[in-house]
Every structure is written in C-alpha cells, then in structure tokens.
Design an enzyme around this catalytic site. Structure first.
Site, PDB file in Angstrom:
ATOM      1  N   CYS A 100      -4.501  13.170  13.551  1.00  0.00           N
ATOM      2  CA  CYS A 100      -4.864  11.619  13.038  1.00  0.00           C
ATOM      3  C   CYS A 100      -4.939  10.919  14.424  1.00  0.00           C
ATOM      4  O   CYS A 100      -4.194  11.298  15.323  1.00  0.00           O
ATOM      5  CB  CYS A 100      -3.565  11.359  12.068  1.00  0.00           C
ATOM      6  SG  CYS A 100      -3.371   9.579  12.120  1.00  0.00           S
ATOM      7  N   LYS A 117       0.754  -1.317  -0.130  1.00  0.00           N
ATOM      8  CA  LYS A 117       0.018   0.035   0.092  1.00  0.00           C
ATOM      9  C   LYS A 117       0.663   1.305   0.044  1.00  0.00           C
ATOM     10  O   LYS A 117       0.530   2.206  -0.758  1.00  0.00           O
ATOM     11  CB  LYS A 117      -0.784  -0.108   1.139  1.00  0.00           C
ATOM     12  CG  LYS A 117      -1.682   1.416   1.392  1.00  0.00           C
ATOM     13  CD  LYS A 117      -2.290   1.582   2.816  1.00  0.00           C
ATOM     14  CE  LYS A 117      -1.505   1.665   4.037  1.00  0.00           C
ATOM     15  NZ  LYS A 117      -0.986   3.055   4.427  1.00  0.00           N
ATOM     16  N   ASN A 118       1.851   1.279   0.822  1.00  0.00           N
ATOM     17  CA  ASN A 118       2.796   2.386   1.090  1.00  0.00           C
ATOM     18  C   ASN A 118       3.595   2.508  -0.150  1.00  0.00           C
ATOM     19  O   ASN A 118       4.551   3.700  -0.017  1.00  0.00           O
ATOM     20  CB  ASN A 118       3.442   2.642   2.515  1.00  0.00           C
ATOM     21  CG  ASN A 118       2.440   2.698   3.510  1.00  0.00           C
ATOM     22  OD1 ASN A 118       1.184   3.051   3.155  1.00  0.00           O
ATOM     23  ND2 ASN A 118       2.767   2.375   4.759  1.00  0.00           N
ATOM     24  N   ARG A 171      -8.675  -0.199   4.871  1.00  0.00           N
ATOM     25  CA  ARG A 171      -7.714   0.850   4.312  1.00  0.00           C
ATOM     26  C   ARG A 171      -6.474   0.112   3.658  1.00  0.00           C
ATOM     27  O   ARG A 171      -5.706   0.805   2.853  1.00  0.00           O
ATOM     28  CB  ARG A 171      -7.243   1.757   5.338  1.00  0.00           C
ATOM     29  CG  ARG A 171      -8.443   2.572   5.595  1.00  0.00           C
ATOM     30  CD  ARG A 171      -8.101   3.992   6.689  1.00  0.00           C
ATOM     31  NE  ARG A 171      -6.922   4.735   5.637  1.00  0.00           N
ATOM     32  CZ  ARG A 171      -6.620   5.919   6.204  1.00  0.00           C
ATOM     33  NH1 ARG A 171      -6.932   6.389   7.549  1.00  0.00           N
ATOM     34  NH2 ARG A 171      -5.830   6.510   5.622  1.00  0.00           N
ATOM     35  N   ARG A 221      -4.384  10.762   4.941  1.00  0.00           N
ATOM     36  CA  ARG A 221      -3.282  12.057   4.857  1.00  0.00           C
ATOM     37  C   ARG A 221      -2.352  11.628   3.880  1.00  0.00           C
ATOM     38  O   ARG A 221      -1.791  12.735   3.178  1.00  0.00           O
ATOM     39  CB  ARG A 221      -2.592  11.647   6.273  1.00  0.00           C
ATOM     40  CG  ARG A 221      -3.318  11.640   7.486  1.00  0.00           C
ATOM     41  CD  ARG A 221      -2.600  11.400   8.538  1.00  0.00           C
ATOM     42  NE  ARG A 221      -1.312  12.358   8.435  1.00  0.00           N
ATOM     43  CZ  ARG A 221      -1.453  13.714   9.080  1.00  0.00           C
ATOM     44  NH1 ARG A 221      -2.723  13.874   9.299  1.00  0.00           N
ATOM     45  NH2 ARG A 221      -0.616  14.593   8.919  1.00  0.00           N
ATOM     46  N   ARG A 255       1.038  14.467  13.386  1.00  0.00           N
ATOM     47  CA  ARG A 255       1.571  14.154  12.021  1.00  0.00           C
ATOM     48  C   ARG A 255       1.630  15.519  11.347  1.00  0.00           C
ATOM     49  O   ARG A 255       1.057  15.664  10.251  1.00  0.00           O
ATOM     50  CB  ARG A 255       0.770  13.212  11.513  1.00  0.00           C
ATOM     51  CG  ARG A 255       0.891  11.842  12.038  1.00  0.00           C
ATOM     52  CD  ARG A 255       0.211  10.969  11.371  1.00  0.00           C
ATOM     53  NE  ARG A 255       0.729  10.537  10.207  1.00  0.00           N
ATOM     54  CZ  ARG A 255       0.363   9.236   9.409  1.00  0.00           C
ATOM     55  NH1 ARG A 255      -0.918   9.026   9.690  1.00  0.00           N
ATOM     56  NH2 ARG A 255       1.095   8.684   8.371  1.00  0.00           N
ATOM     57  N   ASP A 312       4.984   0.506  12.112  1.00  0.00           N
ATOM     58  CA  ASP A 312       3.531   0.077  11.378  1.00  0.00           C
ATOM     59  C   ASP A 312       3.420  -1.577  11.801  1.00  0.00           C
ATOM     60  O   ASP A 312       2.585  -2.157  11.510  1.00  0.00           O
ATOM     61  CB  ASP A 312       3.649  -0.132   9.842  1.00  0.00           C
ATOM     62  CG  ASP A 312       3.452   1.411   9.650  1.00  0.00           C
ATOM     63  OD1 ASP A 312       3.774   1.676   8.419  1.00  0.00           O
ATOM     64  OD2 ASP A 312       3.246   2.212  10.374  1.00  0.00           O
TER      65      ASP A 312
HETATM   66  C1  EPZ Z   1       4.567   6.943   6.275  1.00  0.00           C
HETATM   67  O1  EPZ Z   1       3.676   7.922   7.088  1.00  0.00           O
HETATM   68  C2  EPZ Z   1       3.630   5.931   6.241  1.00  0.00           C
HETATM   69  N1  EPZ Z   1       2.352   6.061   5.527  1.00  0.00           N
HETATM   70  C3  EPZ Z   1       3.215   5.287   7.630  1.00  0.00           C
HETATM   71  O2  EPZ Z   1       2.312   4.206   7.382  1.00  0.00           O
HETATM   72  C4  EPZ Z   1       4.141   5.045   8.418  1.00  0.00           C
HETATM   73  O3  EPZ Z   1       3.791   4.702  10.049  1.00  0.00           O
HETATM   74  C5  EPZ Z   1       5.124   6.365   8.562  1.00  0.00           C
HETATM   75  O4  EPZ Z   1       5.666   6.654   7.295  1.00  0.00           O
HETATM   76  C6  EPZ Z   1       6.458   5.868   9.550  1.00  0.00           C
HETATM   77  O5  EPZ Z   1       7.188   4.682   8.858  1.00  0.00           O
HETATM   78  C7  EPZ Z   1       2.671   6.106   3.988  1.00  0.00           C
HETATM   79  O6  EPZ Z   1       3.589   5.628   3.492  1.00  0.00           O
HETATM   80  C8  EPZ Z   1       1.439   6.375   3.189  1.00  0.00           C
HETATM   81  P1  EPZ Z   1       6.622  10.271   8.200  1.00  0.00           P
HETATM   82  P2  EPZ Z   1       4.283   9.462   6.923  1.00  0.00           P
HETATM   83  O7  EPZ Z   1       6.483  11.726   7.745  1.00  0.00           O
HETATM   84  O8  EPZ Z   1       5.110   9.641   5.994  1.00  0.00           O
HETATM   85  C9  EPZ Z   1       7.129  13.484  11.869  1.00  0.00           C
HETATM   86  C10 EPZ Z   1       0.527   2.714   7.886  1.00  0.00           C
HETATM   87  O9  EPZ Z   1      -0.001   2.149   8.810  1.00  0.00           O
HETATM   88  N2  EPZ Z   1       6.936  14.641  10.810  1.00  0.00           N
HETATM   89  O10 EPZ Z   1       7.542   9.427   8.172  1.00  0.00           O
HETATM   90  O11 EPZ Z   1       3.186  10.531   7.189  1.00  0.00           O
HETATM   91  C11 EPZ Z   1       5.971  12.845  12.254  1.00  0.00           C
HETATM   92  O12 EPZ Z   1       5.069  13.502  13.044  1.00  0.00           O
HETATM   93  C12 EPZ Z   1       0.834   4.229   7.931  1.00  0.00           C
HETATM   94  O13 EPZ Z   1       0.281   2.291   6.756  1.00  0.00           O
HETATM   95  C13 EPZ Z   1       7.202  15.953  11.104  1.00  0.00           C
HETATM   96  O14 EPZ Z   1       7.420  16.414  12.146  1.00  0.00           O
HETATM   97  O15 EPZ Z   1       5.083   9.606   8.332  1.00  0.00           O
HETATM   98  C14 EPZ Z   1       6.397  11.557  12.876  1.00  0.00           C
HETATM   99  O16 EPZ Z   1       6.688  11.627  13.945  1.00  0.00           O
HETATM  100  C15 EPZ Z   1       0.439   4.805   9.205  1.00  0.00           C
HETATM  101  N3  EPZ Z   1       7.018  16.868  10.120  1.00  0.00           N
HETATM  102  C16 EPZ Z   1       7.576  11.157  11.999  1.00  0.00           C
HETATM  103  O17 EPZ Z   1       7.818  12.436  11.574  1.00  0.00           O
HETATM  104  C17 EPZ Z   1       6.809  16.559   8.809  1.00  0.00           C
HETATM  105  O18 EPZ Z   1       6.685  17.412   7.862  1.00  0.00           O
HETATM  106  C18 EPZ Z   1       7.738  10.270  10.864  1.00  0.00           C
HETATM  107  O19 EPZ Z   1       6.456  10.512  10.191  1.00  0.00           O
HETATM  108  C19 EPZ Z   1       6.465  15.048   8.389  1.00  0.00           C
HETATM  109  C20 EPZ Z   1       6.691  14.239   9.499  1.00  0.00           C
END
Ligand code: EPZ
Length: 416
Positions: free
Chosen positions: A116, A22-23, A396, A92, A121, A304
């Site tokens: 979320c 999915k990702n 999802r 998102r 996030r 995850d």
């Molecule tokens: C991706 O989300 C995945 N989603 C998530 O999978 C996964 O949990 C996550 O990466 C971490 O591995 C998809 O790929 C669609 P991040 P993403 O930006 O990109 C902080 C699932 O279950 N951050 O890597 O949204 C954030 O708050 C989903 O399949 C900022 O502070 O996650 C977090 O603490 C859930 N500012 C950390 O970075 C930003 O601009 C990692 O988030 C962006 C992120």
C-alpha cells in the site's frame, strides 16, 4: 482523468454537514454477512470505498444498493466465500469479510492485500487471531484460505492495537463457541460503533472502546437496522480548512468528542474552536502557530489527520515537528506540498516543517486518500491556481468534498 482545480485565497464561511464515517461503514456493511435477511444501514457515506465494499458483498451473493445514505444489504443466501483480487487490490479493507464469512459459512478465501502507498500493512495479526480460534489457514496463489467447522472462543493478544484486526476478530467471535477476549484491542470510535451495531443484531460484547474486549458467542444474529456515526476525519479535515483559510465555519452533524486530540492541537495552533452537542464552530487565525504532533493510536493524534495538519503547519509562523508513528511511508504528500513552496525536511519518521509566508498554486498529484486532502487544503490557501490530479484517491473517503467546500465559498471545481 478527473482533476480538482482551486483558486486559492478565499476565507471559508458558512455551514457544512458531515457525512457518516467511512471507517465505520466498511466493517458494519461486512457484518451483514453474519445474519440472513435484509440489513439497513443509514447515514452511510456515498464514497468509492463503500461502493467497493457493496460490490464485494454482491460478489458473495448479498444484494446491495445505496440511496441518500441508506444502504440496503439483502442477504437471503451467500453463494460465494471468495473475495477476489480485482476488488481487494483496490481496497485493503476488503479483508473485513474474512472474519464474518468464516463465522457464518465456516470458510473463506480472501485475496492477500498487496503493498500500500502508506506502508507494508501486513495482516499477520488477523491470521494469528483466527488461528487461535481454531481456524485452519493456508496461503495459496495469492489467497488466504481459512476453514473452521465451528470457531471456538480464545484469548487473543495483539502486538499492536490493529483497527481492522480488532474488527475482524469481533465479527468472527460473535458466532463462536464460547468466550473470546481481545487484549490490546484498538479503541477507535469506529470499534465502538461496530460493537453497538453487532449488539443490536443480538451479539454479546463488552469492553468495546477499552483495550480489552470480551465477546461471548451466540447461535444466531438478526439483520441490522443501524445508523453510522459521523466521520471524525472528515470533521478534522474541515477544521483544518477553516484554519488554513482564516475561515469562520460551522460544522454540523459531527461528534466533537471523537476529536479531542485534534481539537487540542488545533487550539494550540491558534484556531478558536467552540462546540455544543453535534456542532463545532471554528474560526481560523490570521496565521497559525507552529505546533508539534506525534501520531498515535486512539485517543492519540490520528495518523489519518497527519497530512492535513502538515498542510496547516506549512503556513505557520514558525517551525513544527511532525512524527508519524503508525505507518512507515506516510509522507508521500511532502514532495507535492514542496512543489507549492512548502519548506519541509523529512528524516526517518519525523518531518520538520518551516512555515512559509505563502504557498503558490501548482499542478500536484494525489498519492493516497489523506495526502489528497492535504493538497486540497494547501490549494485553498495558496496564491493562484492549484490543479490536483488522481483525485480518485480523494473520492475513496470524502463525499462530494468540492461541493461542500464550494458551499463555504471556496473557488473550486472538478474537471475532466
Ligand atoms: C485502519 O486501517 C483505517 N482503515 C486506516 O484509515 C487508519 O489509518 C488505520 O486504521 C490506523 O488508524 C479502516 O478502518 C478501513 P491497523 P488498518 O491495522 O486497520 C500494523 C484512511 O485514511 N499491523 O490499525 O489497516 C500496521 O502495519 C485509512 O481512512 C500489523 O503489523 O490499520 C500499522 O503499522 C488509511 N499487522 C499498525 O499495525 C497486522 O496484522 C496499525 O494498522 C495489522 C496491522
């Protein structure tokens, strides 16, 4: 509303095939914005988030249909650059159209993704990166509006290695003027998959999979004809299913190389795991050993898989510490597992899980995608009947999970 009903206690046996990731599917579908013509993406999982992304692309004017894992995206002309609130609020990852729309159309308007279940996030790093590439950015009426006649290459350093942030920057930079360097980039296998897909369209990218990615802009790209990698989190979920049911299963069409941290911890928990090429054989122990984990960015233990591993530890022979380092609110499944008799105490970002000799079936409620998977796993191990409500969360990211589990002998059905 649909529910999943499970009679627990069956040892899973047999073979299961893993779907596409999915990702990976979500950013690669968004990449179809970058070229005109028909893009074909194979091994695409038929899950709700993929349909949501397809509907979003259709709102932009890109024809979308999916059959038997083959997604066709017909981008003859983009008629809108707006990703509306009604779609973004349900997923998102809709923010992934921001970079490609700006690169291809010079503007985009994307609804700000609200809060979320698993954490705040924010997308401040996405915005910071696009600003560095010369975009003008305004926030108004709940929308981010970005504009740039021509994006230019830049060096972007991320405070944290954000996955979709890295993906958005890559898709913005492939048509930019000059070279972009992303430092402290995310290294997940899905990042590599997107890079390989973009390179197959004619992009010039190097370093994907490391924390420094270099993208040299080109003038145009060709449509996609690409096949998605297997879903490592679905694979990990089925490994846990064998572990929690004393099962003996064969997982095919997966990539064990993407799951090293998970396989290591599962081995420590007493599972017998062997693998060759794209097949994993998993034998569950009589009772799992207690093991501590800390979620980390790839190649560390994936956040995850945290909830699923907690379900396994809730029936271990001892006490384990589970620390969530990525999201500040990803223990929503704890209260529901406790309804099934699990003994879990949360302090800050660490949960102390004392293994129970048995879980008891109960009505429980899913709160997010991976939490719902942990409740299904607990239901497979529990004595009696478990009814999981709000399974739209599960749909999802898991393709026909109850049918796949039924194939392995589970007593599971969907009702409502
Ligand atoms: C991706 O989300 C995945 N989603 C998530 O999978 C996964 O949990 C996550 O990466 C971490 O591995 C998809 O790929 C669609 P991040 P993403 O930006 O990109 C902080 C699932 O279950 N951050 O890597 O949204 C954030 O708050 C989903 O399949 C900022 O502070 O996650 C977090 O603490 C859930 N500012 C950390 O970075 C930003 O601009 C990692 O988030 C962006 C992120």
């Amino acid at each position: 509303m649909e529910k999943i009903v499970i009679e627990g206690g069956t040892k899973l046996k047999g073979e299961v095939k893993i779907s596409g990731a999915k990702n990976s599917a979500l950013p690669i579908m968004a990449a179809s914005i970058l070229s005109s013509g028909e893009s074909i993406i194979s091994n695409t999982p038929h899950v709700r988030d993929v349909i949501t992304m397809g509907n979003l692309l259709a709102r932009l004017g890109i024809g979308f249909n999916i059959q038997n894992g083959r997604a066709a995206l017909n981008n003859s002309s983009i008629s809108s650059v707006e990703a509306p609130y009604d779609l973004v609020k349900t997923m998102r990852a809709s923010v992934l159209v921001l970079g490609p729309l700006l690169a291809r159309m010079g503007e985009a308007a994307v609804s700000l993704p609200g809060g979320c279940a698993i954490g705040a996030r924010p997308i401040n790093l996405h915005i910071m990166g696009l600003k560095k590439m010369g975009a003008e950015i305004t926030l108004s009426h709940g929308y981010i509006r970005v504009r740039a006649k021509q994006l230019r290459g830049a060096t972007i350093y991320f405070d944290v290695p954000t996955v979709t942030g890295t993906e958005n920057m890559m898709m913005a930079a492939v048509l930019a003027d000059g070279v972009t360097v992303i430092e402290n980039a995310a290294c997940e296998p899905e990042i590599i998959d997107l890079a390989v897909a973009l390179i197959s369209m004619g992009a010039d990218i190097s370093g994907a999979g490391s924390n420094i990615i270099r993208i040299k802009g080109v003038s145009s790209l060709n449509p996609l004809d690409y096949s998605i990698i297997p879903d490592r989190i679905e694979t990990g979920t089925f490994i846990a299913a064998a572990g929690i049911t004393r099962g003996d299963i064969r997982i095919r069409s997966c990539n064990p190389g993407h799951l090293k941290a998970v396989i290591d911890k599962m081995n420590e928990a007493g599972l017998k795991i062997t693998y060759e090429n794209n097949i994993l054989n998993v034998k569950g122990p009589e009772r799992p050993e207690h093991v501590d984990i800390k979620t980390m960015y790839y190649p560390g233990f994936p956040t995850d898989m945290q909830a699923q591993f907690m379900a396994l530890m809730s029936v271990s022979g001892g006490t384990s510490l589970i620390t969530e380092n990525i999201f500040e609110n990803r223990f929503m499944h704890v209260a529901e597992l406790k309804r099934m008799g699990a003994d879990i105490k949360v302090e800050g970002s660490t949960a102390t899980v004392r293994g129970a000799s048995a879980l008891k079936g109960a009505p429980v409620m899913a709160t997010d995608l991976r939490a719902s998977a942990s409740l299904v796993l607990a239901g497979l191990a529990a004595e009696g009947t478990t009814v999981v409500d709000r399974i739209y969360h599960l749909d999802r990211g898991y393709e026909k999970i109850e049918e796949k589990l039924k194939q392995l002998g589970a007593q599971i059905k969907r009702t409502g």
